[in-house]
Structure formats: structure tokens, C-alpha cells
Design a protein around this motif. Structure first.
Motif, PDB file in Angstrom:
ATOM      1  N   THR A  89      28.615 119.371  26.193  1.00  0.00           N
ATOM      2  CA  THR A  89      29.853 119.735  26.871  1.00  0.00           C
ATOM      3  C   THR A  89      29.610 120.110  28.326  1.00  0.00           C
ATOM      4  O   THR A  89      28.491 120.388  28.737  1.00  0.00           O
ATOM      5  N   THR A  90      30.704 120.133  29.074  1.00  0.00           N
ATOM      6  CA  THR A  90      30.689 120.545  30.478  1.00  0.00           C
ATOM      7  C   THR A  90      31.559 121.783  30.638  1.00  0.00           C
ATOM      8  O   THR A  90      32.692 121.817  30.148  1.00  0.00           O
ATOM      9  N   ALA A  91      31.035 122.805  31.309  1.00  0.00           N
ATOM     10  CA  ALA A  91      31.779 124.048  31.521  1.00  0.00           C
ATOM     11  C   ALA A  91      32.369 124.085  32.920  1.00  0.00           C
ATOM     12  O   ALA A  91      31.704 123.716  33.895  1.00  0.00           O
ATOM     13  N   LYS A 117      39.126 132.203  33.886  1.00  0.00           N
ATOM     14  CA  LYS A 117      39.276 131.394  32.678  1.00  0.00           C
ATOM     15  C   LYS A 117      38.326 130.200  32.763  1.00  0.00           C
ATOM     16  O   LYS A 117      38.316 129.484  33.760  1.00  0.00           O
ATOM     17  N   PHE A 118      37.563 129.993  31.696  1.00  0.00           N
ATOM     18  CA  PHE A 118      36.597 128.901  31.656  1.00  0.00           C
ATOM     19  C   PHE A 118      36.781 128.091  30.381  1.00  0.00           C
ATOM     20  O   PHE A 118      37.137 128.635  29.330  1.00  0.00           O
ATOM     21  N   ALA A 148      37.090 130.650  27.202  1.00  0.00           N
ATOM     22  CA  ALA A 148      36.865 132.094  27.279  1.00  0.00           C
ATOM     23  C   ALA A 148      37.555 132.627  28.522  1.00  0.00           C
ATOM     24  O   ALA A 148      37.589 131.953  29.554  1.00  0.00           O
ATOM     25  N   THR A 149      38.116 133.824  28.409  1.00  0.00           N
ATOM     26  CA  THR A 149      38.789 134.440  29.551  1.00  0.00           C
ATOM     27  C   THR A 149      38.193 135.812  29.825  1.00  0.00           C
ATOM     28  O   THR A 149      37.741 136.510  28.913  1.00  0.00           O
ATOM     29  N   LYS A 185      27.210 129.110  26.606  1.00  0.00           N
ATOM     30  CA  LYS A 185      27.398 128.250  27.778  1.00  0.00           C
ATOM     31  C   LYS A 185      28.557 128.732  28.640  1.00  0.00           C
ATOM     32  O   LYS A 185      28.485 128.727  29.879  1.00  0.00           O
ATOM     33  N   LEU A 186      29.634 129.180  28.009  1.00  0.00           N
ATOM     34  CA  LEU A 186      30.764 129.731  28.757  1.00  0.00           C
ATOM     35  C   LEU A 186      30.349 130.999  29.493  1.00  0.00           C
ATOM     36  O   LEU A 186      30.751 131.219  30.648  1.00  0.00           O
ATOM     37  N   MET A 187      29.573 131.842  28.825  1.00  0.00           N
ATOM     38  CA  MET A 187      29.089 133.067  29.460  1.00  0.00           C
ATOM     39  C   MET A 187      28.244 132.745  30.693  1.00  0.00           C
ATOM     40  O   MET A 187      28.403 133.365  31.748  1.00  0.00           O
TER      41      MET A 187
END
Length: 274
Positions: A89-91, A117-118, A148-149, A185-187
Motif C-alpha cells: 500500500t501507499t500512505a 488524516k492519513f 487513521a486520524t 505504516k499509517l503511524m
């Protein structure tokens, strides 16, 4: 198997896992329920987890209002969700509309005000990893599979420099998926973008003990006790107060006083500041 006010215990099994679900039925709660009796349910959840079993507590209104999301959470706990490797995936940052729509459709508590927001996007070339029959727009160039927000920062002074503390407010994966390494990954995307001093979040005890946060380097910093809610008996919607009081709840409609199980406060301090 019944507890003091007929909370129903259901055991689900898959090939690789088992789940104990404690369902609080509203009719039984209204007739026989009390916080003392509910505490026995909370103890049973903790006991099940202490011996290594997956366990969740579910109020009937949550099942009635969010059935698709609840089913997805149960499938995740049973290990039968569609697995998507996070490395594929791409963040990137996403806007308010995209984040709100995704969270309303995929998070039990829906969307809430946030600053950052991501999202994680699976490119079309990797749609092949999805199981046959998985609902997807085959013409789309990518698929949003997790989000994730985060809050505005709280700024403190530490050694003469600004120290920024943020809250991870919401995180969710697309229904019926398990994005492996997705939250990590979001973090990282958020950390690289905002360079926080620390990140705080809460684990909902009704669904987990926060093990996934521990694996990401979060540490326990406190326990938030069960909170009261008023459940509108007509609309099956909940109302709450930030101070935990029910004294000034509107009583113009029939309602039921219920409680959540509380939560665990977690904090991740960036390595450079530990």
C-alpha cells in the motif's frame, strides 16, 4: 451459559481461532441489570483474555445499529478477514470528506473531529491479492483500505524547546480486511509528516486489551473507568457527557442507562525523546 442478568455468552470458532462473545441483551439489562452485575461481565472478559482467549463484549444496540461493522470485527478476531500486505500500500494525507466517509462505514464509533488524516491505498496492480468475490470497483486506480486520524497538537516546553503531543483518534481498516502492518505504516506516515514528541491513544476494552498498540511501542499510562451513556429507546442512539455525569441528560424520551467497559490509555514516546 448465563450471568446474573442473562448476558449471553457465545463461542465462535474458525479453523485457526476461537472467540468468546458476551452479548448484553437490552430487555434483560432493563429488567435485572446494574453496574455491579455488569462488572461481572467485565471480569469475565478480563479472565478470558488472561488465559489467552479472544473475548469481546457487545451491547445489543451496537449490533442493531452497526451490524456490518460488528461482523467485520468478529471476523478479524477469528482470523478469517481478507489479508492485505501493508507493504503493497501507499500512505498519504486524505481530506475530510474521504476520511469521514471511510470511518462512518468502517469504524464502530464513526467519524469525529480531527486535524490530520492519513489513508492507505492499494494500487490497482495489486488488486490480484484480493480474494475472488471481494467487492471492488475493477475500474478504480486504487482502493482505500485503511485510515487513521490525529488531533491538533498539545504543545509543552521541554528543555527550552516545543514538545508536541498528539492523539491518535481513530483508526480502521476496510470492512472484512486485515491490512497487515497497516497501522504501523499509517503511524510512520504521520510521524514523518508532523515529528511528534509523543502520540497518545485509547484501546476500547470491549474489543481488546490493546495488544496491537503494545506491539507498536505504546506503553500503558492509565485506565479509563466505565462511562455512562443514555440509550434512546426509540432511536437506539447513545448520548454521553465528557464529565461522565448523567445528571443533565435530556429525559424527554424513554431511555436506558448503560455503560461501556472503559478503555486503556496508551502513549508512544518517540525514540529520540525516551
Amino acid at each position: 451459559m448465563e450471568n446474573g442478568f442473562s448476558g449471553r455468552v457465545i463461542v465462535y470458532k474458525s479453523e485457526n481461532s476461537a472467540l468468546v462473545l458476551i452479548l448484553v441483551r437490552l430487555d434483560d439489562w432493563r429488567k435485572h441489570g446494574s453496574l455491579a452485575e455488569l462488572s461481572k461481565c467485565f471480569e469475565e472478559v478480563a479472565n478470558q483474555r488472561n488465559v489467552g482467549n479472544k473475548c469481546a463484549l457487545l451491547w445489543e444496540d451496537c449490533w442493531s445499529n452497526k451490524q456490518r461493522i460488528v461482523q467485520s470485527r468478529l471476523m478479524f478476531l477469528l482470523g478469517v478477514s481478507q489479508r492485505i500486505p501493508g507493504r503493497l500500500t501507499t500512505a498519504r494525507r486524505i481530506d475530510l470528506n474521504i476520511a469521514s466517509r471511510f470511518l462512518e462505514n468502517n469504524h464502530l464509533n464513526g467519524a469525529i473531529t480531527s486535524k490530520f488524516k492519513f489513508g492507505l491505498f492499494l494500487p490497482r496492480r495489486y488488486f490480484r491479492v484480493l480474494q475472488s468475490g471481494f467487492e471492488i470497483d475493477e475500474e478504480a486506480e486504487e482502493l482505500l483500505v485503511a485510515a487513521a486520524t490525529f488531533s491538533y497538537p498539545r504543545i509543552f516546553q521541554q528543555e527550552g524547546k516545543d514538545y508536541k503531543s498528539y492523539e491518535l483518534i481513530r483508526s480502521a481498516s476496510l470492512l472484512h480486511t486485515n491490512v497487515v502492518g497497516g497501522l504501523d505504516k499509517l503511524m510512520h506516515a504521520f510521524i514523518n509528516d508532523r515529528h511528534p514528541g509523543d502520540i497518545m491513544t485509547y484501546a476500547d476494552l470491549e474489543w481488546s486489551g490493546g495488544e496491537s498498540y503494545s506491539k507498536l511501542g505504546f506503553e500503558v499510562r492509565g485506565i479509563k473507568q466505565p462511562e455512562p451513556f443514555l440509550l434512546d429507546d426509540e432511536t437506539m442512539t447513545r448520548s454521553s457527557r465528557s464529565d461522565g455525569s448523567t445528571n443533565t441528560f435530556p429525559l424527554t424520551k424513554p431511555y436506558t442507562l448503560i455503560y461501556n467497559m472503559g478503555s486503556i490509555k496508551y502513549v508512544k514516546v518517540m525514540d529520540a525523546l525516551q
